[in-house]
Motif scaffolding. Sequence first.
Motif, PDB file in Angstrom:
ATOM      1  N   ALA A 266       0.831  -1.201   0.000  1.00  0.00           N
ATOM      2  CA  ALA A 266       0.000   0.000   0.000  1.00  0.00           C
ATOM      3  C   ALA A 266       0.869   1.255   0.000  1.00  0.00           C
ATOM      4  CB  ALA A 266      -0.919   0.002   1.221  1.00  0.00           C
ATOM      5  N   PHE A 267       0.240   2.385  -0.314  1.00  0.00           N
ATOM      6  CA  PHE A 267       0.963   3.645  -0.239  1.00  0.00           C
ATOM      7  C   PHE A 267       1.009   4.139   1.207  1.00  0.00           C
ATOM      8  CE2 PHE A 267      -3.409   5.253  -1.014  1.00  0.00           C
ATOM      9  CZ  PHE A 267      -3.502   6.284  -0.071  1.00  0.00           C
ATOM     10  N   VAL A 268       1.992   4.974   1.489  1.00  0.00           N
ATOM     11  CA  VAL A 268       2.116   5.602   2.801  1.00  0.00           C
ATOM     12  C   VAL A 268       1.439   6.964   2.727  1.00  0.00           C
ATOM     13  CG1 VAL A 268       3.695   6.478   4.548  1.00  0.00           C
ATOM     14  CG2 VAL A 268       4.293   4.406   3.253  1.00  0.00           C
ATOM     15  N   PRO A 269       0.351   7.185   3.453  1.00  0.00           N
ATOM     16  CA  PRO A 269      -0.342   8.481   3.370  1.00  0.00           C
ATOM     17  C   PRO A 269       0.545   9.615   3.880  1.00  0.00           C
ATOM     18  CG  PRO A 269      -1.685   6.813   4.469  1.00  0.00           C
ATOM     19  CD  PRO A 269      -0.308   6.249   4.368  1.00  0.00           C
ATOM     20  N   GLU A 270       0.422  10.766   3.253  1.00  0.00           N
ATOM     21  CA  GLU A 270       1.131  11.939   3.733  1.00  0.00           C
ATOM     22  C   GLU A 270       0.424  12.474   4.977  1.00  0.00           C
ATOM     23  OE1 GLU A 270       1.464  14.822   0.658  1.00  0.00           O
ATOM     24  OE2 GLU A 270       2.460  13.461  -0.743  1.00  0.00           O
ATOM     25  N   SER A 271       1.199  12.885   5.958  1.00  0.00           N
ATOM     26  CA  SER A 271       0.623  13.357   7.217  1.00  0.00           C
ATOM     27  C   SER A 271      -0.130  14.672   7.054  1.00  0.00           C
ATOM     28  CB  SER A 271       1.722  13.527   8.268  1.00  0.00           C
ATOM     29  OG  SER A 271       2.706  14.449   7.813  1.00  0.00           O
ATOM     30  N   ASP A 272       0.186  15.431   6.008  1.00  0.00           N
ATOM     31  CA  ASP A 272      -0.437  16.731   5.798  1.00  0.00           C
ATOM     32  C   ASP A 272      -1.266  16.763   4.514  1.00  0.00           C
ATOM     33  OD1 ASP A 272       1.701  16.478   4.103  1.00  0.00           O
ATOM     34  OD2 ASP A 272       2.492  18.492   4.425  1.00  0.00           O
TER      35      ASP A 272
ATOM     36  N   THR B 193      -2.690   4.335   7.717  1.00  0.00           N
ATOM     37  CA  THR B 193      -1.241   4.436   7.860  1.00  0.00           C
ATOM     38  C   THR B 193      -0.654   3.057   8.140  1.00  0.00           C
ATOM     39  OG1 THR B 193      -1.336   4.770  10.253  1.00  0.00           O
ATOM     40  CG2 THR B 193      -1.534   6.743   8.842  1.00  0.00           C
ATOM     41  N   PRO B 194       0.647   2.871   7.946  1.00  0.00           N
ATOM     42  CA  PRO B 194       1.255   1.595   8.327  1.00  0.00           C
ATOM     43  C   PRO B 194       1.002   1.247   9.793  1.00  0.00           C
ATOM     44  CG  PRO B 194       2.760   2.829   6.936  1.00  0.00           C
ATOM     45  CD  PRO B 194       1.610   3.746   7.235  1.00  0.00           C
ATOM     46  N   GLU B 195       1.029   2.255  10.677  1.00  0.00           N
ATOM     47  CA  GLU B 195       0.794   2.001  12.095  1.00  0.00           C
ATOM     48  C   GLU B 195      -0.641   1.521  12.343  1.00  0.00           C
ATOM     49  OE1 GLU B 195       4.196   4.531  11.424  1.00  0.00           O
ATOM     50  OE2 GLU B 195       2.088   4.799  10.823  1.00  0.00           O
ATOM     51  N   GLN B 196      -1.590   2.080  11.620  1.00  0.00           N
ATOM     52  CA  GLN B 196      -2.973   1.632  11.761  1.00  0.00           C
ATOM     53  C   GLN B 196      -3.145   0.202  11.246  1.00  0.00           C
ATOM     54  OE1 GLN B 196      -4.718   4.942   9.621  1.00  0.00           O
ATOM     55  NE2 GLN B 196      -5.491   5.874  11.512  1.00  0.00           N
TER      56      GLN B 196
END
Length: 256
Positions: free
Chosen positions: A152-158, A213-216
């Motif tokens: 998956a892609f890594v979402p941008e925090s902003d 996110t990867p953490e989620q």
Amino acid sequence: MRDTAAMRGYDSTSYGKGFADVYDDWYGDVTDVAATISRMVDLVGTVGTVGPVLELGAGTGRLAVPMARAGLIVTAVDSSREMLDQLHALDTAGSVVVVHGDMVDDLPDGPFAAALIAYNTIFNLLDNGAQQACFAAVAARLAPEGVFVVEAFVPESDTPAGSDVSVRSMAVDRVVLSVSQTTPSTQQAEGQFIEITETGGVRLRPWSVRWATPEQLDAMAATAGLVLDARYADMAGTPFDSESTQHVSVYRRPTG
């Protein structure tokens, strides 16, 4: 399964109906197919058996068919008949077991040595509850030490909220416009590719995703009883770091 897309009328079959005829042309090389097959073959070997492998949201068979040709025993699941028609056309040897159904509620019984959900397909499940349910369904079907590979892609925090209209491609007899809307508060984005041709008129190709996110995703895996075994920036094994825009996360079902 409940669909929660904001786009009126969009459901789990909409993407396949909109993209099956162009998917391989538009996205056939979006990721490294050879590296993916090599990665899956290697991972299956760590479980101690050659397959079977489950691919969720297998679509046109872009990965499922080459995995089968590499010697893996592959079951492919997709909710789109249109996508699976393309898979059948590609799989002339009939080497892939095909399941038409939802990638949570209709998964076949295991045990599987490995499961794969490639190229953002996990985000086609349009709320975090559905994504969590997918992890649980896969975990229940993995053999001990079996792996679930999530790309998956890594979402941008902003990521900014708002709408966008741009040109995807243009030729003398065809133009494809991209119209999208992003809502960071719900981690959702949706849109249409609007294809206008000189002879064919207008064709709409809708899409909708709910990112995580990867953490989620790690938290979902842990809730399902899986542990993060490895994370790469791509299927070739490039190390993952804070600058990576993609991730390949390998979750393993511990013995016992």
